[in-house]
Each structure stands twice: as C-alpha cells, then as structure tokens.
Design an enzyme around this catalytic site. Structure first.
Site, PDB file in Angstrom:
ATOM      1  N   GLY A   1      38.449  34.807  47.883  1.00 19.32           N
ATOM      2  CA  GLY A   1      38.211  33.958  46.922  1.00 19.32           C
ATOM      3  C   GLY A   1      36.595  33.613  46.033  1.00 19.32           C
ATOM      4  N   GLY A   2      35.749  34.955  46.741  1.00 18.56           N
ATOM      5  CA  GLY A   2      33.963  34.595  45.691  1.00 18.56           C
ATOM      6  C   GLY A   2      34.122  34.772  44.873  1.00 18.56           C
TER       7      GLY A   2
ATOM      8  CG  LEU B   1      34.871  25.611  41.600  1.00 19.83           C
ATOM      9  CD1 LEU B   1      33.782  25.269  40.011  1.00 19.83           C
ATOM     10  CD2 LEU B   1      36.483  24.598  41.220  1.00 19.83           C
TER      11      LEU B   1
ATOM     12  CE1 TYR C   1      45.927  24.393  47.009  1.00 20.37           C
ATOM     13  CE2 TYR C   1      45.617  21.707  47.486  1.00 20.37           C
ATOM     14  CZ  TYR C   1      45.736  24.289  46.983  1.00 20.37           C
ATOM     15  OH  TYR C   1      44.055  23.670  47.246  1.00 20.37           O
TER      16      TYR C   1
ATOM     17  CE  LYS D   1      44.626  25.423  50.232  1.00 21.77           C
ATOM     18  NZ  LYS D   1      43.422  26.310  49.997  1.00 21.77           N
TER      19      LYS D   1
ATOM     20  CB  CYS E   1      36.772  15.519  47.429  1.00 25.08           C
ATOM     21  SG  CYS E   1      35.195  15.467  47.549  1.00 25.08           S
ATOM     22  CG  ASN E   2      39.847  16.135  43.478  1.00 25.74           C
ATOM     23  OD1 ASN E   2      41.078  16.533  42.540  1.00 25.74           O
ATOM     24  ND2 ASN E   2      40.171  14.939  44.346  1.00 25.74           N
TER      25      ASN E   2
ATOM     26  NE  ARG F   1      43.290  12.616  42.269  1.00 30.22           N
ATOM     27  CZ  ARG F   1      44.602  11.752  42.332  1.00 30.22           C
ATOM     28  NH1 ARG F   1      44.305  10.388  42.653  1.00 30.22           N
ATOM     29  NH2 ARG F   1      45.118  11.204  41.474  1.00 30.22           N
TER      30      ARG F   1
HETATM   31  P1  NDP Z   1      39.968  29.123  41.997  1.00 25.09           P
HETATM   32  O1  NDP Z   1      40.926  28.955  41.339  1.00 25.09           O
HETATM   33  O2  NDP Z   1      38.178  29.103  40.898  1.00 25.09           O
HETATM   34  O3  NDP Z   1      39.340  30.684  42.690  1.00 25.09           O
HETATM   35  C1  NDP Z   1      40.534  31.515  43.459  1.00 25.09           C
HETATM   36  C2  NDP Z   1      39.918  32.699  44.473  1.00 25.09           C
HETATM   37  O4  NDP Z   1      40.757  32.667  45.005  1.00 25.09           O
HETATM   38  C3  NDP Z   1      39.463  33.785  43.288  1.00 25.09           C
HETATM   39  O5  NDP Z   1      38.397  33.838  43.893  1.00 25.09           O
HETATM   40  C4  NDP Z   1      40.851  34.525  43.233  1.00 25.09           C
HETATM   41  O6  NDP Z   1      40.235  35.865  42.539  1.00 25.09           O
HETATM   42  C5  NDP Z   1      41.229  34.248  44.546  1.00 25.09           C
HETATM   43  N1  NDP Z   1      42.974  34.934  44.448  1.00 25.09           N
HETATM   44  C6  NDP Z   1      43.581  34.216  44.453  1.00 25.09           C
HETATM   45  N2  NDP Z   1      44.708  34.885  44.788  1.00 25.09           N
HETATM   46  C7  NDP Z   1      44.488  35.609  45.456  1.00 25.09           C
HETATM   47  C8  NDP Z   1      45.169  37.217  46.280  1.00 25.09           C
HETATM   48  N3  NDP Z   1      46.540  36.524  45.842  1.00 25.09           N
HETATM   49  N4  NDP Z   1      44.693  37.538  46.563  1.00 25.09           N
HETATM   50  C9  NDP Z   1      43.069  38.179  47.105  1.00 25.09           C
HETATM   51  N5  NDP Z   1      41.901  36.542  46.070  1.00 25.09           N
HETATM   52  C10 NDP Z   1      42.466  35.815  45.399  1.00 25.09           C
HETATM   53  O7  NDP Z   1      39.683  27.798  43.341  1.00 25.09           O
HETATM   54  P2  NDP Z   1      38.426  27.569  44.013  1.00 25.09           P
HETATM   55  O8  NDP Z   1      37.391  27.819  44.091  1.00 25.09           O
HETATM   56  O9  NDP Z   1      38.752  26.487  43.136  1.00 25.09           O
HETATM   57  O10 NDP Z   1      39.019  27.487  45.382  1.00 25.09           O
HETATM   58  C11 NDP Z   1      38.243  28.231  46.748  1.00 25.09           C
HETATM   59  C12 NDP Z   1      39.671  27.209  47.385  1.00 25.09           C
HETATM   60  O11 NDP Z   1      38.701  25.670  47.558  1.00 25.09           O
HETATM   61  C13 NDP Z   1      40.562  26.929  47.712  1.00 25.09           C
HETATM   62  O12 NDP Z   1      40.955  27.357  49.003  1.00 25.09           O
HETATM   63  C14 NDP Z   1      41.365  25.818  47.165  1.00 25.09           C
HETATM   64  O13 NDP Z   1      42.466  25.403  47.576  1.00 25.09           O
HETATM   65  C15 NDP Z   1      40.148  25.141  47.990  1.00 25.09           C
HETATM   66  N6  NDP Z   1      39.514  23.421  47.556  1.00 25.09           N
HETATM   67  C16 NDP Z   1      39.711  23.497  45.330  1.00 25.09           C
HETATM   68  C17 NDP Z   1      39.708  22.889  45.060  1.00 25.09           C
HETATM   69  C18 NDP Z   1      39.266  22.499  43.639  1.00 25.09           C
HETATM   70  O14 NDP Z   1      39.375  21.525  43.946  1.00 25.09           O
HETATM   71  N7  NDP Z   1      39.432  23.046  43.286  1.00 25.09           N
HETATM   72  C19 NDP Z   1      39.458  20.556  45.927  1.00 25.09           C
HETATM   73  C20 NDP Z   1      40.658  20.782  47.140  1.00 25.09           C
HETATM   74  C21 NDP Z   1      40.439  22.657  48.432  1.00 25.09           C
HETATM   75  P3  NDP Z   1      40.128  35.894  41.337  1.00 25.09           P
HETATM   76  O15 NDP Z   1      39.763  34.920  40.792  1.00 25.09           O
HETATM   77  O16 NDP Z   1      39.655  37.639  41.552  1.00 25.09           O
HETATM   78  O17 NDP Z   1      41.632  36.622  41.153  1.00 25.09           O
END
Ligand code: NDP
Length: 324
Positions: free
Chosen positions: A12-13, A16, A145, A149, A173-174, A218
């Site tokens: 998920g690099g 965000l 979801y 998780k 959190c968010n 939030r």
């Molecule tokens: P984003 O939607 O910004 O990023 C998601 C990432 O996951 C992207 O890098 C995406 O890759 C990758 N991804 C999604 N599906 C796949 C797949 N099938 N195979 C490989 N990679 C995949 O998410 P955030 O950065 O916001 O979230 C990161 C983590 O933090 C998550 O686990 C989320 O549940 C958790 N989180 C987020 C919060 C928030 O408010 N945003 C709050 C609490 C927890 P690509 O973009 O290249 O497709």
C-alpha cells in the site's frame, strides 16, 4: 532494529499513508545518513495484486523483506462501504491472509499491519481502547471492512502462538493529507469536502452542501504524523497487541468544524449548508491514545488547521495528478 541488513517492504506504499511514510523516510535520510542502512521499498497494486497468493509470494521472493508495514487494503468512505460490504470483506481477507502467510513463509522478523478505529463495536463505552476490538458487532455501514480488519488481529495471535512470529497491528483514527483519494464516489470525508469545495469554487457557486448534519465527531490525524508513528512502531513497539495511533481525545472535531477549516484554507466565501437527507454514519468513535502516550509521551501532533491548510495547498498544486 539492529545493525544487520534491514529491508522494509511497505504494502500500500502508493497510497495516502504509504506516501506519508515515504516522505518521512526521505526527510530522515537527509538529516541522518545512518538511516541509509535501511532499505525501504514502497509497493502499489501495480507491483503485485495482493489478493492473489502467487503474486504476493513473488513480491516477497523478489525483495526478501526483513520487515513489513502492511497498509494495502480496499479502502473507502461511508457511502462506498455501504454499497460494497461484500467486496470489502473478500478483498481485504484475501490481501491480509496472503501478506501475513508470505511474511511467515519468508521469515519476516516483524510485521506492522493496519486496523482502523472505525472497526470497533457500534455499541461501546467511550473512550474506545485496544481491548475492545472484538467486543460486539461493528456499525452496519462498514461490517465487511470491519470484520476483515478484525481478522488481522486473529491472524497475528495465531502466527505468534503457533510459530512465534512478531506480527502486530496499529489502529489509526481518520487519516488525511497529501496523496489522499479525492474521488467523488469512494473518498473519505475530508478529501471529499476539499475536492467538492474546489469544484464549487471553480463553478462560482455561492453555497456549498455538506452531506449529513455536520454534527458527528471524528479524530483526524495528519498523514505525516501517522507516518512518523508507523516508523516508530516498527522500530520500538514489541508487542503483538494492537496499538491505537490517534490524536488526543480533546482534539476530536465535528464534521462542521472540519468543513469550516477547509473553507478557510480554500478561501471560499460562500455559505456552507447541511444536507440532512444524507447519512451521518456513527455519531462518534472517540478512541483513547493513552497506551501510545505512555510509550511515546512527547509526540507532537500537527495542529488540525495547519494540516488542513497544507493538504488543501497540496491538492490545488497537484489536482491534475491526484486520484479523482
Ligand atoms: P489508500 O486508498 O490511499 O491506499 C491503499 C493502498 O493499497 C494503495 O497503495 C493501493 O495500491 C493498495 N492496494 C489496494 N488494493 C490492493 C491490491 N489488491 N493489491 C495490492 N495493493 C493494493 O489507503 P490509505 O493509505 O488511506 O490506507 C492505508 C491503510 O490504513 C489501510 O490498511 C487502511 O485500511 C488503513 N486506515 C486508513 C484510514 C484512513 O482514514 N485513510 C484510517 C484508518 C486505517 P494502488 O494505489 O497502487 O492501487
């Protein structure tokens, strides 16, 4: 972490939080050349579809990580969750099972995975703490979801009990900040408001409609703050028990306050109105960061309005390239 070769794979690099961690590591490298000893690899879905076991193992075979920050997930806001609970459950269950199994198979020394404060039970006492993850059904809007998780914690316990693995999880959190998803259909509340207000200003609108009553509360954390906390967790947190990564309880803000901060950052001069025909979601999900504060007492969070201002500025400068 010790002096031996360290290869950190961030799944998920490209998202965000992942991009936030990348920018913190780049800053660190400028200040302290010792961090050059760590090799950081940031992967997105183009590098491997982690729902697929073979692609996941090929990624681990290629990089042979010693440490993993596991962020990859199907992520979305309230309205996207409500319409796709099955997809959220199935995709995230597959991703988590594949990543943790590959981490076990390739003898990864430590994994930090990501839960979320919105996966806690709907009926719960406040503030929420780390012991309550499994204490009742989540809110109906995002049960897919949430249950996926929660199963990360079950996998972490199982890998520890059966194989002695050090796989842990954090509960943010968010999150908001640069590189967020600003799509109209699947974004979280802050990026949605930032993008829609920009559209309204471009259209010359005199009013701006916020979905819902504006009253829900939030805790919002800036992506660069959560990024620092992720890196700290990887280096210094040695328990497999989940750890909440959140701003303080008194820093909780209403959706209307967030909308006002975005209005100020955008310089929007029109009126904000509230569309109460749209869903509010959970009224609040106040989480306690007491455990974090005990372990990392002097961490300073970026003030909310400053973080909003930086995010709006980033959005305006990068609108052509962001996820819309
Ligand atoms: P984003 O939607 O910004 O990023 C998601 C990432 O996951 C992207 O890098 C995406 O890759 C990758 N991804 C999604 N599906 C796949 C797949 N099938 N195979 C490989 N990679 C995949 O998410 P955030 O950065 O916001 O979230 C990161 C983590 O933090 C998550 O686990 C989320 O549940 C958790 N989180 C987020 C919060 C928030 O408010 N945003 C709050 C609490 C927890 P690509 O973009 O290249 O497709």
């Amino acid at each position: 972490m010790g002096p031996e070769e360290i290869v950190v794979l961030v799944t998920g690099g490209s998202g965000l939080v992942g991009q936030g961690i990348k920018s913190i590591i780049e800053d660190e490298r400028q200040l302290d050349p010792n961090t050059q000893k760590e090799q950081w690899i940031f992967c997105g879905s183009k590098d491997a579809d982690l729902r697929n076991k073979t692609e996941t193992e090929a990624l681990f075979e290629k990089y042979k990580p010693t440490h993993v920050i596991h962020l990859a997930a199907m992520v979305g806001g309230l309205f996207h969750n409500m319409a796709h609970n099955l997809d959220f459950f199935r995709d995230n269950m597959s991703i988590n099972d594949n990543v943790l199994y590959a981490s076990y198979k390739y003898k990864v020394k430590k994994v930090v995975s990501c839960l979320s404060t919105c996966i806690f039970p709907d009926k719960v006492t406040y503030p929420i703490d780390e012991t309550m993850v499994h204490n009742g059904p989540p809110h109906t809007s995002n049960y897919g979801y949430s249950y996926a998780k929660r199963m990360i914690d079950i996998l972490n316990r199982g890998y520890h009990d059966q194989h002695g693995c050090k796989f842990t999880s954090v509960i943010p959190c968010n999150v908001f900040g640069p590189h967020d998803n600003f799509s109209l259909t699947s974004s979280h509340v802050i990026p949605a408001l930032i993008r829609r207000m920009d559209d309204a200003m471009n259209n010359g609108d005199s009013t701006f409609s916020v979905w819902g009553s504006g009253t829900p509360l939030r805790q919002f954390i800036y992506s660069l703050d959560i990024a620092k906390l992720f890196v700290w967790t990887l280096r210094h947190y040695d328990s497999i028990e989940p750890l909440i990564l959140s701003v303080d309880e008194e820093d909780e803000v209403s959706i209307s306050k967030a909308a006002e901060a975005i209005k100020k950052a955008h310089g929007f001069t029109g009126e904000i109105i509230y569309d109460t025909s749209k869903a509010d979601g959970q009224y609040k999900k106040t989480a306690s960061n007491k455990k974090l504060r005990l372990l990392y007492r002097d961490f300073t969070f970026t003030p909310f309005e400053q973080a909003i201002h930086e995010t709006v500025t980033w959005f305006k400068e990068n609108r052509e390239h962001v996820r819309l």
